[in-house]
Design a protein around this motif. Sequence first.
Motif, PDB file in Angstrom:
ATOM      1  N   PHE A  98       0.828  -1.210   0.000  1.00  0.00           N
ATOM      2  CA  PHE A  98       0.000   0.000   0.000  1.00  0.00           C
ATOM      3  C   PHE A  98       0.861   1.258   0.000  1.00  0.00           C
ATOM      4  CE2 PHE A  98      -3.265  -2.680   2.519  1.00  0.00           C
ATOM      5  CZ  PHE A  98      -3.685  -3.302   1.361  1.00  0.00           C
ATOM      6  N   LEU A  99       1.964   1.243   0.722  1.00  0.00           N
ATOM      7  CA  LEU A  99       2.856   2.414   0.745  1.00  0.00           C
ATOM      8  C   LEU A  99       3.493   2.653  -0.621  1.00  0.00           C
ATOM      9  CD1 LEU A  99       4.589   1.998   4.217  1.00  0.00           C
ATOM     10  CD2 LEU A  99       2.918   3.739   3.549  1.00  0.00           C
ATOM     11  N   LYS A 100       3.802   1.581  -1.332  1.00  0.00           N
ATOM     12  CA  LYS A 100       4.394   1.716  -2.667  1.00  0.00           C
ATOM     13  C   LYS A 100       3.409   2.319  -3.667  1.00  0.00           C
ATOM     14  CE  LYS A 100       7.864  -1.925  -2.286  1.00  0.00           C
ATOM     15  NZ  LYS A 100       8.311  -3.234  -2.778  1.00  0.00           N
ATOM     16  N   TRP A 101       2.123   2.251  -3.365  1.00  0.00           N
ATOM     17  CA  TRP A 101       1.117   2.826  -4.245  1.00  0.00           C
ATOM     18  C   TRP A 101       1.171   4.345  -4.248  1.00  0.00           C
ATOM     19  CZ3 TRP A 101      -3.986  -0.103  -2.694  1.00  0.00           C
ATOM     20  CH2 TRP A 101      -3.890  -1.442  -3.082  1.00  0.00           C
ATOM     21  N   GLY A 102       1.811   4.956  -3.264  1.00  0.00           N
ATOM     22  CA  GLY A 102       1.809   6.407  -3.121  1.00  0.00           C
ATOM     23  C   GLY A 102       2.278   7.151  -4.347  1.00  0.00           C
ATOM     24  N   ALA A 103       3.377   6.714  -4.946  1.00  0.00           N
ATOM     25  CA  ALA A 103       3.919   7.400  -6.118  1.00  0.00           C
ATOM     26  C   ALA A 103       2.941   7.355  -7.285  1.00  0.00           C
ATOM     27  CB  ALA A 103       5.256   6.779  -6.515  1.00  0.00           C
ATOM     28  N   SER A 104       2.347   6.201  -7.524  1.00  0.00           N
ATOM     29  CA  SER A 104       1.378   6.064  -8.623  1.00  0.00           C
ATOM     30  C   SER A 104       0.157   6.943  -8.388  1.00  0.00           C
ATOM     31  CB  SER A 104       0.929   4.615  -8.773  1.00  0.00           C
ATOM     32  OG  SER A 104       2.006   3.792  -9.141  1.00  0.00           O
ATOM     33  N   LEU A 105      -0.325   6.948  -7.166  1.00  0.00           N
ATOM     34  CA  LEU A 105      -1.521   7.731  -6.862  1.00  0.00           C
ATOM     35  C   LEU A 105      -1.250   9.227  -6.983  1.00  0.00           C
ATOM     36  CD1 LEU A 105      -2.940   5.696  -3.854  1.00  0.00           C
ATOM     37  CD2 LEU A 105      -3.883   5.844  -6.157  1.00  0.00           C
ATOM     38  N   LYS A 106      -0.067   9.667  -6.581  1.00  0.00           N
ATOM     39  CA  LYS A 106       0.283  11.081  -6.717  1.00  0.00           C
ATOM     40  C   LYS A 106       0.394  11.483  -8.178  1.00  0.00           C
ATOM     41  CE  LYS A 106       2.574  11.700  -2.313  1.00  0.00           C
ATOM     42  NZ  LYS A 106       3.821  11.874  -1.590  1.00  0.00           N
ATOM     43  N   ALA A 107       0.827  10.544  -9.014  1.00  0.00           N
ATOM     44  CA  ALA A 107       0.950  10.809 -10.452  1.00  0.00           C
ATOM     45  C   ALA A 107      -0.399  10.694 -11.160  1.00  0.00           C
ATOM     46  CB  ALA A 107       1.953   9.845 -11.069  1.00  0.00           C
ATOM     47  N   GLY A 108      -1.436  10.299 -10.445  1.00  0.00           N
ATOM     48  CA  GLY A 108      -2.755  10.179 -11.053  1.00  0.00           C
ATOM     49  C   GLY A 108      -2.968   8.872 -11.780  1.00  0.00           C
ATOM     50  N   ALA A 109      -2.111   7.905 -11.528  1.00  0.00           N
ATOM     51  CA  ALA A 109      -2.217   6.605 -12.202  1.00  0.00           C
ATOM     52  C   ALA A 109      -2.733   5.558 -11.219  1.00  0.00           C
ATOM     53  CB  ALA A 109      -0.857   6.184 -12.742  1.00  0.00           C
ATOM     54  N   LEU A 110      -3.292   4.515 -11.771  1.00  0.00           N
ATOM     55  CA  LEU A 110      -3.748   3.396 -10.961  1.00  0.00           C
ATOM     56  C   LEU A 110      -2.534   2.584 -10.528  1.00  0.00           C
ATOM     57  CD1 LEU A 110      -6.399   2.136  -9.988  1.00  0.00           C
ATOM     58  CD2 LEU A 110      -6.355   0.683 -12.004  1.00  0.00           C
ATOM     59  N   PRO A 111      -2.390   2.276  -9.247  1.00  0.00           N
ATOM     60  CA  PRO A 111      -1.227   1.505  -8.793  1.00  0.00           C
ATOM     61  C   PRO A 111      -1.194   0.126  -9.447  1.00  0.00           C
ATOM     62  CG  PRO A 111      -2.452   2.372  -6.921  1.00  0.00           C
ATOM     63  CD  PRO A 111      -3.279   2.615  -8.147  1.00  0.00           C
ATOM     64  N   PRO A 112       0.007  -0.348  -9.751  1.00  0.00           N
ATOM     65  CA  PRO A 112       0.105  -1.700 -10.319  1.00  0.00           C
ATOM     66  C   PRO A 112      -0.265  -2.732  -9.257  1.00  0.00           C
ATOM     67  CG  PRO A 112       2.283  -0.831  -9.833  1.00  0.00           C
ATOM     68  CD  PRO A 112       1.315   0.272  -9.572  1.00  0.00           C
ATOM     69  N   LEU A 113      -1.042  -3.692  -9.654  1.00  0.00           N
ATOM     70  CA  LEU A 113      -1.469  -4.735  -8.722  1.00  0.00           C
ATOM     71  C   LEU A 113      -1.621  -6.024  -9.498  1.00  0.00           C
ATOM     72  CD1 LEU A 113      -2.325  -5.262  -5.782  1.00  0.00           C
ATOM     73  CD2 LEU A 113      -4.658  -4.803  -6.491  1.00  0.00           C
ATOM     74  N   SER A 114      -0.722  -6.933  -9.266  1.00  0.00           N
ATOM     75  CA  SER A 114      -0.802  -8.224  -9.953  1.00  0.00           C
ATOM     76  C   SER A 114      -1.878  -9.078  -9.312  1.00  0.00           C
ATOM     77  CB  SER A 114       0.556  -8.944  -9.878  1.00  0.00           C
ATOM     78  OG  SER A 114       0.815  -9.348  -8.549  1.00  0.00           O
ATOM     79  N   ALA A 115      -2.312 -10.101 -10.011  1.00  0.00           N
ATOM     80  CA  ALA A 115      -3.334 -11.005  -9.475  1.00  0.00           C
ATOM     81  C   ALA A 115      -2.819 -11.682  -8.212  1.00  0.00           C
ATOM     82  CB  ALA A 115      -3.723 -12.035 -10.517  1.00  0.00           C
ATOM     83  N   GLY A 116      -1.539 -12.015  -8.191  1.00  0.00           N
ATOM     84  CA  GLY A 116      -0.954 -12.648  -7.013  1.00  0.00           C
ATOM     85  C   GLY A 116      -0.946 -11.708  -5.812  1.00  0.00           C
ATOM     86  N   GLN A 117      -0.667 -10.423  -6.051  1.00  0.00           N
ATOM     87  CA  GLN A 117      -0.696  -9.460  -4.951  1.00  0.00           C
ATOM     88  C   GLN A 117      -2.106  -9.328  -4.393  1.00  0.00           C
ATOM     89  OE1 GLN A 117       1.042  -5.979  -6.787  1.00  0.00           O
ATOM     90  NE2 GLN A 117       2.805  -6.125  -5.403  1.00  0.00           N
ATOM     91  N   ARG A 118      -3.072  -9.216  -5.279  1.00  0.00           N
ATOM     92  CA  ARG A 118      -4.453  -9.041  -4.823  1.00  0.00           C
ATOM     93  C   ARG A 118      -4.902 -10.246  -4.002  1.00  0.00           C
ATOM     94  NH1 ARG A 118      -8.814  -5.503  -6.633  1.00  0.00           N
ATOM     95  NH2 ARG A 118     -10.694  -6.317  -5.742  1.00  0.00           N
ATOM     96  N   GLN A 119      -4.472 -11.423  -4.401  1.00  0.00           N
ATOM     97  CA  GLN A 119      -4.839 -12.625  -3.694  1.00  0.00           C
ATOM     98  C   GLN A 119      -4.154 -12.672  -2.323  1.00  0.00           C
ATOM     99  OE1 GLN A 119      -3.641 -16.261  -5.610  1.00  0.00           O
ATOM    100  NE2 GLN A 119      -5.295 -17.402  -4.686  1.00  0.00           N
ATOM    101  N   ASN A 120      -2.904 -12.184  -2.229  1.00  0.00           N
ATOM    102  CA  ASN A 120      -2.162 -12.214  -0.977  1.00  0.00           C
ATOM    103  C   ASN A 120      -2.559 -11.131   0.000  1.00  0.00           C
ATOM    104  OD1 ASN A 120      -0.639 -14.469  -1.642  1.00  0.00           O
ATOM    105  ND2 ASN A 120       0.899 -13.247  -2.692  1.00  0.00           N
ATOM    106  N   LEU A 121      -3.249 -10.105  -0.470  1.00  0.00           N
ATOM    107  CA  LEU A 121      -3.668  -9.024   0.432  1.00  0.00           C
ATOM    108  C   LEU A 121      -4.879  -9.496   1.134  1.00  0.00           C
ATOM    109  CD1 LEU A 121      -3.227  -5.954  -1.902  1.00  0.00           C
ATOM    110  CD2 LEU A 121      -1.636  -6.775  -0.208  1.00  0.00           C
TER     111      LEU A 121
END
Length: 121
Positions: A98-121
């Motif tokens: 979630f912390l790594k999403w900060g840069a993407s969100l500040k740039a106005g982009a959707l954070p990268p999220l692989s299927a494996g990440q979504r499953q592990n969260l």
Amino acid sequence: MPSFIAFLHHLAAFGLVSALVAELALLQLSFSQEVAKKIRAFDALYGACAGLIVLVGALRVMYFEKAPDYYLHSAPFLLKMGLFALVGLISLYPTIVFLKWGASLKAGALPPLSAGQRQNL
């Protein structure tokens, strides 16, 4: 004062559970910038509540309840502390993501999220 400290300790515990339930509900939604921002906010609340639980709990053990020797020789108390620490360690991976999403969100982009990440969260 001990009653207020106990109330604060329990309030933080309920806040922690509420933040976790909110995160889990948000993860069921379609992934968007708005959802990602809310997940990050609830994860920050989760961390703040966990920190408050540790801080207030330590104050209760040291100053507001029975003597520390009582707690430090109690197997159920030590088990509870061990489990709390284990849950804290397990929750580090999603928090880092979630912390790594900060840069993407500040740039106005959707954070990268692989299927494996979504499953592990």
